[in-house]
Design a protein around this motif. Structure first.
Motif, PDB file in Angstrom:
ATOM      1  N   ILE A 198       0.847  -1.208   0.000  1.00  0.00           N
ATOM      2  CA  ILE A 198       0.000   0.000   0.000  1.00  0.00           C
ATOM      3  C   ILE A 198       0.880   1.254   0.000  1.00  0.00           C
ATOM      4  CG2 ILE A 198      -1.756   1.283   1.304  1.00  0.00           C
ATOM      5  CD1 ILE A 198      -2.802  -1.520   2.253  1.00  0.00           C
ATOM      6  N   GLU A 199       1.956   1.218   0.769  1.00  0.00           N
ATOM      7  CA  GLU A 199       2.830   2.403   0.767  1.00  0.00           C
ATOM      8  C   GLU A 199       3.471   2.590  -0.610  1.00  0.00           C
ATOM      9  OE1 GLU A 199       5.363   2.093   4.253  1.00  0.00           O
ATOM     10  OE2 GLU A 199       3.743   2.886   5.519  1.00  0.00           O
ATOM     11  N   HIS A 200       3.859   1.470  -1.227  1.00  0.00           N
ATOM     12  CA  HIS A 200       4.532   1.559  -2.525  1.00  0.00           C
ATOM     13  C   HIS A 200       3.582   2.040  -3.630  1.00  0.00           C
ATOM     14  CE1 HIS A 200       7.370   0.477  -5.701  1.00  0.00           C
ATOM     15  NE2 HIS A 200       6.400  -0.196  -6.315  1.00  0.00           N
ATOM     16  N   PHE A 201       2.399   1.421  -3.710  1.00  0.00           N
ATOM     17  CA  PHE A 201       1.514   1.733  -4.844  1.00  0.00           C
ATOM     18  C   PHE A 201       0.556   2.891  -4.558  1.00  0.00           C
ATOM     19  CE2 PHE A 201       2.374  -2.852  -5.821  1.00  0.00           C
ATOM     20  CZ  PHE A 201       3.059  -2.635  -7.016  1.00  0.00           C
ATOM     21  N   CYS A 202       0.220   3.121  -3.310  1.00  0.00           N
ATOM     22  CA  CYS A 202      -0.827   4.111  -3.001  1.00  0.00           C
ATOM     23  C   CYS A 202      -0.267   5.344  -2.291  1.00  0.00           C
ATOM     24  CB  CYS A 202      -1.918   3.502  -2.122  1.00  0.00           C
ATOM     25  SG  CYS A 202      -2.533   1.936  -2.722  1.00  0.00           S
ATOM     26  N   ALA A 217      -5.407  -1.611  -7.222  1.00  0.00           N
ATOM     27  CA  ALA A 217      -6.681  -0.956  -7.570  1.00  0.00           C
ATOM     28  C   ALA A 217      -6.762   0.425  -6.918  1.00  0.00           C
ATOM     29  CB  ALA A 217      -7.841  -1.837  -7.122  1.00  0.00           C
ATOM     30  N   LEU A 218      -6.324   0.501  -5.671  1.00  0.00           N
ATOM     31  CA  LEU A 218      -6.388   1.778  -4.964  1.00  0.00           C
ATOM     32  C   LEU A 218      -5.346   2.760  -5.501  1.00  0.00           C
ATOM     33  CD1 LEU A 218      -7.893   3.150  -2.686  1.00  0.00           C
ATOM     34  CD2 LEU A 218      -6.293   2.122  -1.053  1.00  0.00           C
ATOM     35  N   GLY A 219      -4.190   2.211  -5.829  1.00  0.00           N
ATOM     36  CA  GLY A 219      -3.131   3.056  -6.405  1.00  0.00           C
ATOM     37  C   GLY A 219      -3.586   3.648  -7.727  1.00  0.00           C
ATOM     38  N   GLU A 220      -4.309   2.844  -8.506  1.00  0.00           N
ATOM     39  CA  GLU A 220      -4.815   3.353  -9.791  1.00  0.00           C
ATOM     40  C   GLU A 220      -5.858   4.439  -9.533  1.00  0.00           C
ATOM     41  OE1 GLU A 220      -7.717   1.388 -11.944  1.00  0.00           O
ATOM     42  OE2 GLU A 220      -6.960   1.938 -13.917  1.00  0.00           O
ATOM     43  N   ALA A 221      -6.746   4.169  -8.572  1.00  0.00           N
ATOM     44  CA  ALA A 221      -7.801   5.148  -8.265  1.00  0.00           C
ATOM     45  C   ALA A 221      -7.200   6.461  -7.758  1.00  0.00           C
ATOM     46  CB  ALA A 221      -8.761   4.562  -7.229  1.00  0.00           C
ATOM     47  N   ARG A 222      -6.105   6.396  -7.046  1.00  0.00           N
ATOM     48  CA  ARG A 222      -5.468   7.603  -6.511  1.00  0.00           C
ATOM     49  C   ARG A 222      -4.503   8.247  -7.497  1.00  0.00           C
ATOM     50  NH1 ARG A 222      -4.641   8.869  -1.196  1.00  0.00           N
ATOM     51  NH2 ARG A 222      -2.380   9.004  -1.465  1.00  0.00           N
ATOM     52  N   GLY A 223      -4.201   7.512  -8.558  1.00  0.00           N
ATOM     53  CA  GLY A 223      -3.245   8.031  -9.539  1.00  0.00           C
ATOM     54  C   GLY A 223      -1.811   8.007  -9.023  1.00  0.00           C
ATOM     55  N   THR A 224      -1.530   7.122  -8.074  1.00  0.00           N
ATOM     56  CA  THR A 224      -0.189   7.086  -7.487  1.00  0.00           C
ATOM     57  C   THR A 224       0.672   5.949  -8.026  1.00  0.00           C
ATOM     58  OG1 THR A 224      -1.227   5.887  -5.660  1.00  0.00           O
ATOM     59  CG2 THR A 224      -0.717   8.214  -5.282  1.00  0.00           C
ATOM     60  N   VAL A 225       0.053   5.070  -8.818  1.00  0.00           N
ATOM     61  CA  VAL A 225       0.839   3.952  -9.325  1.00  0.00           C
ATOM     62  C   VAL A 225       1.295   4.256 -10.753  1.00  0.00           C
ATOM     63  CG1 VAL A 225      -1.281   2.698  -9.978  1.00  0.00           C
ATOM     64  CG2 VAL A 225       0.833   1.444  -9.759  1.00  0.00           C
ATOM     65  N   PRO A 256       1.791   3.675 -14.400  1.00  0.00           N
ATOM     66  CA  PRO A 256       1.005   2.793 -15.278  1.00  0.00           C
ATOM     67  C   PRO A 256       1.807   1.607 -15.808  1.00  0.00           C
ATOM     68  CG  PRO A 256       0.687   5.096 -15.884  1.00  0.00           C
ATOM     69  CD  PRO A 256       1.762   5.077 -14.844  1.00  0.00           C
ATOM     70  N   GLY A 257       3.074   1.822 -16.111  1.00  0.00           N
ATOM     71  CA  GLY A 257       3.901   0.724 -16.624  1.00  0.00           C
ATOM     72  C   GLY A 257       4.026  -0.366 -15.570  1.00  0.00           C
ATOM     73  N   GLU A 258       4.277   0.045 -14.335  1.00  0.00           N
ATOM     74  CA  GLU A 258       4.427  -0.947 -13.260  1.00  0.00           C
ATOM     75  C   GLU A 258       3.088  -1.646 -12.990  1.00  0.00           C
ATOM     76  OE1 GLU A 258       5.782   0.566  -9.476  1.00  0.00           O
ATOM     77  OE2 GLU A 258       6.420  -1.448  -8.850  1.00  0.00           O
ATOM     78  N   TYR A 259       2.014  -0.850 -13.033  1.00  0.00           N
ATOM     79  CA  TYR A 259       0.665  -1.410 -12.805  1.00  0.00           C
ATOM     80  C   TYR A 259       0.419  -2.570 -13.772  1.00  0.00           C
ATOM     81  CZ  TYR A 259      -4.528  -1.303 -12.823  1.00  0.00           C
ATOM     82  OH  TYR A 259      -5.866  -1.630 -12.763  1.00  0.00           O
ATOM     83  N   HIS A 260       0.679  -2.322 -15.049  1.00  0.00           N
ATOM     84  CA  HIS A 260       0.419  -3.373 -16.035  1.00  0.00           C
ATOM     85  C   HIS A 260       1.392  -4.535 -15.904  1.00  0.00           C
ATOM     86  CE1 HIS A 260      -1.833  -0.046 -18.214  1.00  0.00           C
ATOM     87  NE2 HIS A 260      -2.723  -0.961 -17.871  1.00  0.00           N
ATOM     88  N   ALA A 261       2.629  -4.211 -15.545  1.00  0.00           N
ATOM     89  CA  ALA A 261       3.621  -5.297 -15.392  1.00  0.00           C
ATOM     90  C   ALA A 261       3.225  -6.215 -14.231  1.00  0.00           C
ATOM     91  CB  ALA A 261       5.006  -4.699 -15.143  1.00  0.00           C
ATOM     92  N   VAL A 262       2.749  -5.640 -13.124  1.00  0.00           N
ATOM     93  CA  VAL A 262       2.380  -6.489 -11.982  1.00  0.00           C
ATOM     94  C   VAL A 262       1.146  -7.325 -12.333  1.00  0.00           C
ATOM     95  CG1 VAL A 262       1.758  -6.545  -9.531  1.00  0.00           C
ATOM     96  CG2 VAL A 262       3.391  -4.835 -10.343  1.00  0.00           C
ATOM     97  N   ILE A 263       0.188  -6.699 -13.022  1.00  0.00           N
ATOM     98  CA  ILE A 263      -1.003  -7.461 -13.429  1.00  0.00           C
ATOM     99  C   ILE A 263      -0.615  -8.638 -14.321  1.00  0.00           C
ATOM    100  CG2 ILE A 263      -3.094  -7.338 -14.862  1.00  0.00           C
ATOM    101  CD1 ILE A 263      -3.595  -4.572 -13.694  1.00  0.00           C
TER     102      ILE A 263
END
Ligand code: M6R
Length: 616
Positions: free
Chosen positions: A322-326, A425-433, A435-442
């Motif tokens: 949560i600290e990392h992504f959000c 999901a929360l990081g995306e909603a907050r705009g803190t993640v 995008p490249g990392e978001y997709h790579a983790v998914i």
């Protein structure tokens, strides 16, 4: 802790009760008992120290007939494990019998009062006070059974789930709960009812379940609808839920132990956990909790994670995620400490309870405290419909199926998987993640089940390795960063089932004390996958080597360095750093399992432990 099952209907109760106790034995297993009202209205009570099979031996060739009965498997709180202290307990007159989960805190005062009125006690338990008290109020106030249960419970301080049978009311079972779970299953028409401390012993008979709430009493009577009322004497509407448990999850499926089966369940159940949430075609994570409470969660000032044991270790990984992504600060608290230390809780905090069972008393109390302080409460729970699940504002089930082995395995990876999806999901909603990392983790999350499967293929090798280490009296587990909570979890797994003392530490802390323990007798497990601080952990390994420590290393496939340094190592597939715990914990689960098996111990029911810690 402890398990309850009761039946009233047309069928013979004994096989249902014994089968139910076997299902519940994971909750407590130091003694067991059963009470049956025979066709001639004789109350037969059989009890035994030890496991349910001992009870079956005692009951063999005795009168076990009857279509109404109650049964219990115990995890001792008051009084040693013995047949005398086992439930069901019987009242002075012999008319009432009762089983109980929980603790009656004012039992000493009540017992003294009852003794002064001529009641005699056969056991050292707090439970016996309850059955005598119900009889006392029934006789002195001229009440029927359910009224007497209500009147008695008003005088009780503590936690309880009880079922009472009165010899004079052969068509009726009365059950009640406070701070300890109780579920009623509705069988055919209104002709049969099942009561139990969780759904597992009754799921093969019915999917129609009614979960009692605190201070509710239920009357299960043949030929009548359920009647639920509360301690304030208000009738409560009966809310029937459709609960379908996967019954194949309730047996060993050909494995020698539930723990091994549950370790091997992990690839499949993590698929279940992600299904419908990780949407590969959209390259997105969608969690209904985040969608439905977007505003509240994205605006959180802080997350406080409350949990115990393995769930607390998952919480430590959740903090990093949560600290990392959000970019929201997270505190991780032992629920038992949090609830008693006057924590500062703000209305814009999110308090997250992580619990496999959803019944852990300290975690439940911690979220009650959080609710009183106005925080938003989020549950990460496995047991559907459990107390924690029902007492949160929202949450995400981990959906890994019932976990029976006392040592938590698939629940841990399920919790970490949900926390990963939540942080994304929360990081995306907050705009803190990013995008490249978001997709790579998914993308990588989808490969985790298959990669766990590859680790499981090394089971035989890990079994051989485990034989080298059964001699040890102490183990040290070291990891850094994402793998530090894995070190704690590996140590907990080993100690709880093999009774070998084991400590988990952040590897760099070793120099600040534990290094003094290291000699040729001391196995040191390094979780040294190819991620952040890899070089630093190699230095820590050198420090152990130069003191003749015996190293077992968990490394990434293809590691060229560590195999040249140590004789024992287990490889796990390459993955992203934040997903490393999902893989590196697997060999540690298998190692603990095989060491315990080598030592000839009861892996699924280790001494002194219970699966569901419903007392504080
Ligand atoms: O049901 P919960 O997750 O709330 O239980 C918490 C702990 O009691 C539990 O994780 C315990 O530590 C396990 N036996 C560990 O394997």
């Amino acid at each position: 802790m402890c398990g309850i099952v009761g039946y009233i209907g047309k069928r013979q109760a004994y096989p249902i009760l014994i089968g139910g106790l076997h299902r519940l034995e994971y909750r407590g297993y130091d003694s067991a008992g059963v009470a049956l009202l025979s066709e001639t209205d004789k109350l037969n009570v059989y009890k035994a120290k030890g496991k349910v099979s001992e009870l079956e031996n005692v009951a063999q060739e005795k009168d076990c007939t009857g279509t109404i009965g109650i049964a219990h498997t115990r995890w001792a709180t008051h009084g040693e494990p013995s047949a005398r202290n086992a439930h069901p307990h019987v009242s002075e007159s012999g008319n009432l019998t009762l089983v109980h989960n929980g603790i009656i805190e004012n039992y000493v005062v009540l017992r003294d009062q009852l003794k002064s009125r001529g009641y005699h006690f056969q056991s050292d338990t707090d439970t016996e006070v309850l059955v005598q008290l119900i009889e006392y109020v029934q006789q002195s106030l001229g009440l029927n059974l359910e009224q007497a249960v209500q009147a008695a419970l008003k005088r009780v301080i503590g936690a309880y789930a009880i079922v009472v049978l009165d010899r004079r009311f052969p068509n009726r079972l009365v059950a009640a709960r406070k701070s300890s779970p109780m579920v009623v299953g509705i069988g055919e028409d209104q002709s049969e009812y099942f009561v139990a401390s969780d759904a597992s012993p009754i799921a093969e008979y019915t999917t129609q379940m009614v979960y009692l709430k605190d201070e509710e009493i239920v009357v299960c009577e043949r030929g009548r609808d359920l009647h639920v009322f509360n301690l304030s004497n208000e009738d409560v509407p009966v809310e029937v839920k459709n609960v379908e448990l996967d019954l194949t999850m309730l047996d060993k499926g050909g494995f020698p132990h539930f723990m091994l089966k549950e370790i091997f369940d992990q690839p499949a159940v993590l698929e279940d956990c992600m299904r419908g949430r990780l949407l590969p075609e959209h390259r997105r994570i969608v969690l209904s909790a985040v969608t439905d409470h977007r505003e509240r969660l994205t605006q959180a000032r802080r997350f406080i994670i409350v949990s115990c044991g393995t769930s607390w270790h998952a919480g430590l990984i959740g903090k990093q995620l949560i600290e990392h992504f959000c970019k929201i600060p997270v505190e991780v608290e032992y629920a038992s400490e949090f609830r008693y230390r006057e924590p500062v809780i703000m209305p814009d905090d999110v308090v997250m309870a992580i619990s496999q069972s959803g019944e852990t008393a300290d975690t439940l109390a911690a979220i009650e405290l959080a609710r009183e302080a106005g925080a938003f409460v989020f549950g990460v729970v496995n047991a559907v419909g459990s107390s924690i699940a029902r007492n949160t504002d929202t949450g995400t089930y981990i959906h890994v199926g019932p976990e029976i082995g006392v040592a938590s395995t698939k629940a841990f990876t399920g919790q970490v998987c949900v926390l990963t999806m939540l942080a994304l999901a929360l990081g995306e909603a907050r705009g803190t993640v990013d995008p490249g990392e978001y997709h790579a983790v998914i993308e990588e999350l989808q490969h985790i089940p298959e990669k766990i499967g590859r680790i499981l293929e090394q089971n035989d090798r890990i079994e051989v390795l485990s034989k080298i280490f059964t001699y040890a009296h102490n183990f040290l587990y070291l990891g850094r960063g994402w793998n530090y909570p894995v070190a704690l979890e590996g140590a907990l797994k080993l100690k709880e089932i093999s009774y070998i003392h084991a400590e988990g530490y952040p590897a760099a802390e070793m120099k600040h004390g534990p290094i003094a323990l290291i000699d040729q007798e001391m196995p040191v497990v390094f979780i040294a996958t190819h991620h952040q601080q890899y070089e630093k952990i190699i230095s820590n390994m050198q420090e152990v080597r130069s003191r003749n420590g015996r190293i077992i290393a968990i490394i990434t496939e293809g590691d060229q360095v560590v195999p040249g340094m140590v004789s024992e190592y287990i490889e796990v597939p390459e993955t992203l750093a934040c997903l490393a715990p999902l893989l590196s914990v697997i060999p540690l689960q298998l190692l603990a399992y095989h060491v315990a098996v080598q030592k000839g111990l009861n892996v699924d029911q280790p001494r002194n432990l219970a699966k569901s810690v419903t007392v504080e």
